[in-house]
Design a protein around this motif. Sequence first.
Motif, PDB file in Angstrom:
ATOM      1  N   ALA A  99      -1.258  17.588  53.029  1.00  0.00           N
ATOM      2  CA  ALA A  99      -0.399  16.454  53.413  1.00  0.00           C
ATOM      3  C   ALA A  99      -1.255  15.231  53.750  1.00  0.00           C
ATOM      4  CB  ALA A  99       0.477  16.842  54.602  1.00  0.00           C
ATOM      5  N   LYS A 100      -2.380  15.461  54.391  1.00  0.00           N
ATOM      6  CA  LYS A 100      -3.255  14.324  54.752  1.00  0.00           C
ATOM      7  C   LYS A 100      -3.768  13.648  53.481  1.00  0.00           C
ATOM      8  CE  LYS A 100      -7.005  12.837  57.717  1.00  0.00           C
ATOM      9  NZ  LYS A 100      -7.658  11.994  56.722  1.00  0.00           N
ATOM     10  N   ILE A 101      -4.217  14.438  52.539  1.00  0.00           N
ATOM     11  CA  ILE A 101      -4.738  13.862  51.286  1.00  0.00           C
ATOM     12  C   ILE A 101      -3.630  13.121  50.545  1.00  0.00           C
ATOM     13  CG2 ILE A 101      -5.584  14.489  48.973  1.00  0.00           C
ATOM     14  CD1 ILE A 101      -7.371  16.560  50.305  1.00  0.00           C
ATOM     15  N   LEU A 102      -2.460  13.742  50.443  1.00  0.00           N
ATOM     16  CA  LEU A 102      -1.356  13.103  49.706  1.00  0.00           C
ATOM     17  C   LEU A 102      -0.912  11.815  50.402  1.00  0.00           C
ATOM     18  CD1 LEU A 102       0.713  16.295  48.769  1.00  0.00           C
ATOM     19  CD2 LEU A 102      -0.551  14.815  47.187  1.00  0.00           C
ATOM     20  N   SER A 103      -0.970  11.824  51.734  1.00  0.00           N
ATOM     21  CA  SER A 103      -0.490  10.642  52.476  1.00  0.00           C
ATOM     22  C   SER A 103      -1.392   9.428  52.228  1.00  0.00           C
ATOM     23  CB  SER A 103      -0.425  10.934  53.978  1.00  0.00           C
ATOM     24  OG  SER A 103      -1.742  11.045  54.494  1.00  0.00           O
ATOM     25  N   GLU A 104      -2.617   9.675  51.779  1.00  0.00           N
ATOM     26  CA  GLU A 104      -3.549   8.564  51.558  1.00  0.00           C
ATOM     27  C   GLU A 104      -3.593   8.117  50.099  1.00  0.00           C
ATOM     28  OE1 GLU A 104      -7.066  10.269  53.295  1.00  0.00           O
ATOM     29  OE2 GLU A 104      -6.275  10.016  55.337  1.00  0.00           O
ATOM     30  N   MET A 105      -2.744   8.720  49.257  1.00  0.00           N
ATOM     31  CA  MET A 105      -2.767   8.367  47.826  1.00  0.00           C
ATOM     32  C   MET A 105      -1.747   7.285  47.508  1.00  0.00           C
ATOM     33  SD  MET A 105      -3.022  11.874  45.746  1.00  0.00           S
ATOM     34  CE  MET A 105      -4.553  12.704  45.504  1.00  0.00           C
ATOM     35  N   ASN A 106      -2.126   6.420  46.578  1.00  0.00           N
ATOM     36  CA  ASN A 106      -1.179   5.411  46.098  1.00  0.00           C
ATOM     37  C   ASN A 106      -0.180   6.080  45.151  1.00  0.00           C
ATOM     38  OD1 ASN A 106      -2.540   3.364  47.388  1.00  0.00           O
ATOM     39  ND2 ASN A 106      -3.968   3.120  45.670  1.00  0.00           N
ATOM     40  N   ALA A 128      -6.498  15.402  40.405  1.00  0.00           N
ATOM     41  CA  ALA A 128      -6.311  15.923  39.042  1.00  0.00           C
ATOM     42  C   ALA A 128      -4.847  16.280  38.794  1.00  0.00           C
ATOM     43  CB  ALA A 128      -7.197  17.148  38.838  1.00  0.00           C
ATOM     44  N   PHE A 129      -4.217  16.890  39.789  1.00  0.00           N
ATOM     45  CA  PHE A 129      -2.814  17.298  39.648  1.00  0.00           C
ATOM     46  C   PHE A 129      -1.914  16.059  39.572  1.00  0.00           C
ATOM     47  CE2 PHE A 129       1.180  18.928  41.804  1.00  0.00           C
ATOM     48  CZ  PHE A 129       1.627  19.658  40.711  1.00  0.00           C
ATOM     49  N   ILE A 130      -2.151  15.117  40.466  1.00  0.00           N
ATOM     50  CA  ILE A 130      -1.321  13.906  40.494  1.00  0.00           C
ATOM     51  C   ILE A 130      -1.490  13.111  39.191  1.00  0.00           C
ATOM     52  CG2 ILE A 130      -0.997  11.673  41.683  1.00  0.00           C
ATOM     53  CD1 ILE A 130       0.120  14.136  43.254  1.00  0.00           C
ATOM     54  N   TYR A 131      -2.715  13.051  38.701  1.00  0.00           N
ATOM     55  CA  TYR A 131      -2.969  12.352  37.432  1.00  0.00           C
ATOM     56  C   TYR A 131      -2.177  13.030  36.295  1.00  0.00           C
ATOM     57  CZ  TYR A 131      -5.467  10.388  33.449  1.00  0.00           C
ATOM     58  OH  TYR A 131      -5.766   9.753  32.263  1.00  0.00           O
ATOM     59  N   GLY A 156       0.917  13.181  32.132  1.00  0.00           N
ATOM     60  CA  GLY A 156       1.147  14.318  31.235  1.00  0.00           C
ATOM     61  C   GLY A 156      -0.160  14.907  30.714  1.00  0.00           C
ATOM     62  N   ASP A 157      -1.279  14.280  31.050  1.00  0.00           N
ATOM     63  CA  ASP A 157      -2.592  14.759  30.597  1.00  0.00           C
ATOM     64  C   ASP A 157      -3.146  15.741  31.643  1.00  0.00           C
ATOM     65  OD1 ASP A 157      -5.204  15.160  29.970  1.00  0.00           O
ATOM     66  OD2 ASP A 157      -5.770  13.041  29.869  1.00  0.00           O
ATOM     67  N   THR A 158      -3.222  17.010  31.267  1.00  0.00           N
ATOM     68  CA  THR A 158      -3.651  18.047  32.233  1.00  0.00           C
ATOM     69  C   THR A 158      -5.159  18.321  32.163  1.00  0.00           C
ATOM     70  OG1 THR A 158      -3.153  19.739  30.594  1.00  0.00           O
ATOM     71  CG2 THR A 158      -1.404  19.234  32.186  1.00  0.00           C
ATOM     72  N   GLY A 159      -5.863  17.480  31.429  1.00  0.00           N
ATOM     73  CA  GLY A 159      -7.287  17.723  31.171  1.00  0.00           C
ATOM     74  C   GLY A 159      -8.162  17.790  32.414  1.00  0.00           C
ATOM     75  N   LEU A 160      -7.745  17.151  33.503  1.00  0.00           N
ATOM     76  CA  LEU A 160      -8.584  17.177  34.709  1.00  0.00           C
ATOM     77  C   LEU A 160      -8.301  18.387  35.596  1.00  0.00           C
ATOM     78  CD1 LEU A 160      -8.515  13.394  35.814  1.00  0.00           C
ATOM     79  CD2 LEU A 160     -10.255  14.595  34.472  1.00  0.00           C
TER      80      LEU A 160
END
Length: 323
Positions: free
Chosen positions: A17-24, A280-283, A288-292
């Motif tokens: 949650a902390k990591i997600l809360s800091e993402m744009n 990587a998941f959010i990207y 739609g690119d799962t490469g990361l």
Amino acid sequence: MLRIGLIGTGGFSKMHAKILSEMNDVQMVAVCGTSLAKAEAFAAACGIPSSYESLDEMLDGEPLDAVYILVPPMSHGEYEMKLIERGIPFFVEKPLGLNTDQPEQIRNEIGKKSLITSVGYHFRYTDTVVLMKQLLKEQSIGMMTGYWMGSMPQVAWWRDQSRSGGQFIEQSTHLVDIMRYCVGEIDEVYAMYGHQVMHKQFEGVTVPDVGTVTLKFKSGVIANISNTCVLPSGVGKTGITCYTQQGILEWDSERLTRIEAHETTIKNKKVNPYLAENEAFIYALKTGDTGLILSDYADAFKTQRVTVAALESAKSGLPIRLN
Ligand SMILES: NC(=O)c1ccc[n+]([C@@H]2O[C@H](COP(=O)([O-])OP(=O)(O)OC[C@H]3O[C@@H](n4cnc5c(N)ncnc54)[C@H](O)[C@@H]3O)[C@@H](O)[C@H]2O)c1
């Protein structure tokens, strides 16, 4: 803006949650847990607007782009199936469960829908693991040893074999996964587990507290991973050592040490693997690119098979062949 829901209100839910809360471009919109009170408390602490008592209510109440499943090993199965039914991508913490039956079904259903998934084998995202993988490709490997030597986590479910699956399924799975990532697939597993100390010291300890597992890789490389949870809190070591014709590679969560005949070089970790796995998941959700994504459900299932086979081997006293 991606709308994310969370299942689970424990220690690792807080970390994600902390990591997600800091993402744009990401908004945590809802959380559900084992009770509404726990979900509400978690939502209040993490600034999440809605809390629910069950996943069904959360999914009926909110349109979601993805869900994070952050629950202990015994609580997997139904959540994944419900998300697959509704076509909702998910991130799930390791291990995938207590056995292979349900994870295998889940893997098959995911395959039918080509759903985006990611599993929390975060060490794969560490720059030192990436470097170890590269170096091992160039070197002739003889064997590897791994060790997860620590104390017993103080949550009730962990000490209960029927809820956690035991240390090798719950913790040392990371080491199996790193070895698979670096060296390839495993086709034979032989394990010995023991109950030495912890069941005499604490109530309700049914997990083995010592174990050693021998692995044979398809390439012929052999490895051993040993683990214990008998150590006092604050004392421990976790890592992998690779013995190759070129020398020794010693990996732990902080650094990779390369020991050769006339030189020793140390590379300290620079990447935060938890951040990298979330990015990587959010990207993948955005593009739609799962490469990361370095560990999806189907790949993580292969690690699960190895750790579950180790438990079977320890029970039967016989080596288990995987094919
Ligand atoms: N990748 C890593 O480095 C790492 C580190 C720590 C934990 N984990 C994993 O994360 C998972 C959770 O660990 P944790 O440390 O948060 O444990 P925890 O004991 O702190 O929290 C677990 C939470 O899950 C909730 N829960 C249990 N059953 C549930 C269910 N059926 N539905 C909803 N919620 C349920 C509990 O109420 C609790 O709030 C474990 O599988 C663990 O292995 C991974």
